[in-house]
Design a protein around this motif. Sequence first.
Motif, PDB file in Angstrom:
ATOM      1  N   VAL A  76       8.255  13.486  -1.943  1.00 29.20           N
ATOM      2  CA  VAL A  76       9.314  12.785  -1.236  1.00 29.20           C
ATOM      3  C   VAL A  76       8.701  11.506  -0.675  1.00 29.20           C
ATOM      4  N   CYS A  77       9.364  10.390  -0.891  1.00 27.55           N
ATOM      5  CA  CYS A  77       8.807   9.142  -0.385  1.00 27.55           C
ATOM      6  C   CYS A  77       9.903   8.239   0.149  1.00 27.55           C
ATOM      7  N   VAL A  78       9.487   7.315   1.003  1.00 24.20           N
ATOM      8  CA  VAL A  78      10.353   6.235   1.472  1.00 24.20           C
ATOM      9  C   VAL A  78       9.668   4.927   1.120  1.00 24.20           C
ATOM     10  N   HIS A  79      10.355   4.136   0.314  1.00 22.63           N
ATOM     11  CA  HIS A  79       9.834   2.844  -0.140  1.00 22.63           C
ATOM     12  C   HIS A  79      10.574   1.745   0.619  1.00 22.63           C
ATOM     13  N   PRO A  80       9.854   0.784   1.201  1.00 21.29           N
ATOM     14  CA  PRO A  80      10.545  -0.260   1.965  1.00 21.29           C
ATOM     15  C   PRO A  80      11.389  -1.188   1.117  1.00 21.29           C
ATOM     16  N   SER A  81      11.149  -1.202  -0.208  1.00 20.38           N
ATOM     17  CA  SER A  81      11.859  -2.082  -1.127  1.00 20.38           C
ATOM     18  C   SER A  81      11.837  -3.506  -0.580  1.00 20.38           C
ATOM     19  N   ARG A  82      13.000  -4.133  -0.455  1.00 24.28           N
ATOM     20  CA  ARG A  82      13.029  -5.507   0.054  1.00 24.28           C
ATOM     21  C   ARG A  82      13.988  -5.581   1.233  1.00 24.28           C
ATOM     22  N   GLY A  83      13.569  -4.972   2.332  1.00 24.76           N
ATOM     23  CA  GLY A  83      14.343  -5.023   3.567  1.00 24.76           C
ATOM     24  C   GLY A  83      15.265  -3.840   3.768  1.00 24.76           C
ATOM     25  N   SER A  84      15.645  -3.147   2.716  1.00 22.73           N
ATOM     26  CA  SER A  84      16.495  -1.965   2.817  1.00 22.73           C
ATOM     27  C   SER A  84      15.801  -0.818   2.095  1.00 22.73           C
ATOM     28  N   ALA A  85      15.351   0.170   2.857  1.00 25.91           N
ATOM     29  CA  ALA A  85      14.500   1.224   2.311  1.00 25.91           C
ATOM     30  C   ALA A  85      15.247   2.111   1.323  1.00 25.91           C
ATOM     31  N   GLY A 130       0.818  -1.203   0.000  1.00 22.28           N
ATOM     32  CA  GLY A 130       0.000   0.000   0.000  1.00 22.28           C
ATOM     33  C   GLY A 130       0.850   1.250   0.000  1.00 22.28           C
ATOM     34  N   MET A 131       0.220   2.368  -0.337  1.00 19.92           N
ATOM     35  CA  MET A 131       0.863   3.679  -0.334  1.00 19.92           C
ATOM     36  C   MET A 131       0.118   4.568   0.650  1.00 19.92           C
ATOM     37  N   LEU A 132       0.851   5.144   1.596  1.00 25.32           N
ATOM     38  CA  LEU A 132       0.265   6.012   2.604  1.00 25.32           C
ATOM     39  C   LEU A 132       0.660   7.453   2.303  1.00 25.32           C
ATOM     40  N   LEU A 133      -0.328   8.289   1.983  1.00 26.88           N
ATOM     41  CA  LEU A 133      -0.089   9.710   1.740  1.00 26.88           C
ATOM     42  C   LEU A 133      -0.111  10.444   3.070  1.00 26.88           C
ATOM     43  N   LEU A 134       0.910  11.258   3.309  1.00 28.45           N
ATOM     44  CA  LEU A 134       1.082  11.929   4.591  1.00 28.45           C
ATOM     45  C   LEU A 134       1.123  13.437   4.409  1.00 28.45           C
ATOM     46  N   ASN A 135       0.623  14.178   5.418  1.00 31.07           N
ATOM     47  CA  ASN A 135       0.749  15.629   5.376  1.00 31.07           C
ATOM     48  C   ASN A 135       2.074  16.050   6.002  1.00 31.07           C
ATOM     49  N   ALA A 136       2.289  17.353   6.117  1.00 28.88           N
ATOM     50  CA  ALA A 136       3.572  17.860   6.596  1.00 28.88           C
ATOM     51  C   ALA A 136       3.868  17.442   8.029  1.00 28.88           C
ATOM     52  N   ALA A 137       2.818  17.155   8.807  1.00 31.48           N
ATOM     53  CA  ALA A 137       3.004  16.710  10.188  1.00 31.48           C
ATOM     54  C   ALA A 137       3.176  15.198  10.288  1.00 31.48           C
ATOM     55  N   GLY A 138       3.125  14.512   9.160  1.00 31.42           N
ATOM     56  CA  GLY A 138       3.261  13.066   9.168  1.00 31.42           C
ATOM     57  C   GLY A 138       1.979  12.317   9.438  1.00 31.42           C
ATOM     58  N   HIS A 166       5.029  11.999   0.931  1.00 27.25           N
ATOM     59  CA  HIS A 166       4.643  13.362   1.302  1.00 27.25           C
ATOM     60  C   HIS A 166       4.779  14.267   0.081  1.00 27.25           C
ATOM     61  N   ASN A 167       3.730  15.029  -0.182  1.00 26.83           N
ATOM     62  CA  ASN A 167       3.732  15.969  -1.304  1.00 26.83           C
ATOM     63  C   ASN A 167       3.649  17.404  -0.827  1.00 26.83           C
ATOM     64  N   ALA A 168       4.288  18.283  -1.564  1.00 32.84           N
ATOM     65  CA  ALA A 168       4.026  19.719  -1.555  1.00 32.84           C
ATOM     66  C   ALA A 168       3.859  20.086  -3.028  1.00 32.84           C
ATOM     67  N   PRO A 169       3.302  21.237  -3.335  1.00 35.83           N
ATOM     68  CA  PRO A 169       3.145  21.579  -4.755  1.00 35.83           C
ATOM     69  C   PRO A 169       4.453  21.446  -5.532  1.00 35.83           C
ATOM     70  N   GLY A 170       4.418  20.628  -6.562  1.00 32.82           N
ATOM     71  CA  GLY A 170       5.583  20.431  -7.400  1.00 32.82           C
ATOM     72  C   GLY A 170       6.656  19.539  -6.834  1.00 32.82           C
ATOM     73  N   ARG A 171       6.395  18.896  -5.678  1.00 30.48           N
ATOM     74  CA  ARG A 171       7.431  18.076  -5.046  1.00 30.48           C
ATOM     75  C   ARG A 171       6.812  16.833  -4.416  1.00 30.48           C
ATOM     76  N   PHE A 218      13.071  11.453  -4.351  1.00 27.51           N
ATOM     77  CA  PHE A 218      12.624  12.833  -4.522  1.00 27.51           C
ATOM     78  C   PHE A 218      12.230  12.986  -5.987  1.00 27.51           C
ATOM     79  N   ILE A 219      10.978  13.335  -6.233  1.00 25.96           N
ATOM     80  CA  ILE A 219      10.512  13.596  -7.601  1.00 25.96           C
ATOM     81  C   ILE A 219       9.940  15.005  -7.592  1.00 25.96           C
ATOM     82  N   PHE A 220      10.459  15.890  -8.453  1.00 25.93           N
ATOM     83  CA  PHE A 220      10.082  17.296  -8.316  1.00 25.93           C
ATOM     84  C   PHE A 220      10.173  18.025  -9.650  1.00 25.93           C
ATOM     85  N   ARG A 221       9.370  19.065  -9.740  1.00 25.96           N
ATOM     86  CA  ARG A 221       9.301  19.872 -10.958  1.00 25.96           C
ATOM     87  C   ARG A 221      10.343  20.989 -10.912  1.00 25.96           C
TER      88      ARG A 221
END
Length: 374
Positions: free
Chosen positions: A207-216, A73-81, A200-205, A220-223
């Motif tokens: 940032v995520c942490v993906h657990p991958s396979r045991g090593s996160a 799953g994907m959890l979308l978070l605000n600036a406070a987490g 976590h999103n802000a306009p044009g930005r 950063f994807i940004f305009r």
Amino acid sequence: MTPRSVLISGAGVAGPTLAHWLARHGFRPTVVEKAADLRSSGNPVDVRGAAFPVVEAMGVLPRLRAAATSATGMLLLNAAGRPVARLPLPGGRAGAGRREVEVPRGDLAAVLYEAARGDAEFLFGDSIAALHQDGHGVDVTFDRAAPRRFDLVVGADGLHSHVRRLAFGPERDFVRPTGILVATLPLGEPADDPSEVHVHNAPGRLVCVHPSRGSAVAAFIFRRPDITAFDHHDTGLHKRIVTESHAGLGWRVPGLLDRVESTDALYFDAVSTVDLPSWSRGRITLLGDAASCVSLLGDGSSLAIAGAHTLAAALAEHPADPGTALARYEAAHRARVITKQRGIKRSAALLVPATRLGLATRNLAARLWPAGRS
């Protein structure tokens, strides 16, 4: 001369897949890779769509299932987490019964290499220095190995393809930046929650942490449409662009930016498309991102696998007529690529909304999605 010897530049995803299928069809593939060994990127990629039956036929699906990422799953978070919405991810371990799988890119490349290594020659730590072709083959000069002649050369060496530059011309003529940049780095530790990607999103930005396979893995994807060119080897510049572009964001971004500053394993590039009027010139052709980089949502690996299978099948069907084979390959695979290219703007709008209104609209849609409520 019937084309039987094929040189493939690049031992990532497309190259070993092509080598495997060419060997099955009676060709003699050689793969040259500038890296000294297999790349170890933990960035998660998807195998789905037209690629799925290919890996099934290769017999590697059980190994890919075993290497699948743990995120469901994907959890979308605000600036406070705090959670904004949850969305399902079908490609992880919970999707084992589905016809798609998400795996770290390094694991995918390793599995494909193992499938090909017994039937193909691999030259690691070397690259192509020059190409000279005539109507019957291609004379190849290597940086290290002795010169050789091949019946066909395939550039499967990525967005910044060296083969494409040698045979078609400079990168600026074919690579179209989308105005979006991406940076990733391994965190070297497990994620807080191995079952969810935290975003976590802000306009044009984004940032995520993906657990991958045991090593996160952090991403950063940004305009940044103002950045149209940069030195791909200047890691210091890459770090400055990432830190300056994300300064002031909340959640755990400050700590992740500290990791950007200290890492020696930062991947950084522009999300781009590749636009060529033809993927082939004589007996030199392109495959994967070298021909048609289109991905923003992990489809690049799937397209590379499907394209490699299509190219091998076309060459097997017309072994004495490479011109016809390459034309058939391109006509079939371009149809897949065009569909993905048309979806890039839509994907960008979902991943990295440019405005506060766009972000609010995306979050509302995520909350209304059947599985999106937190």
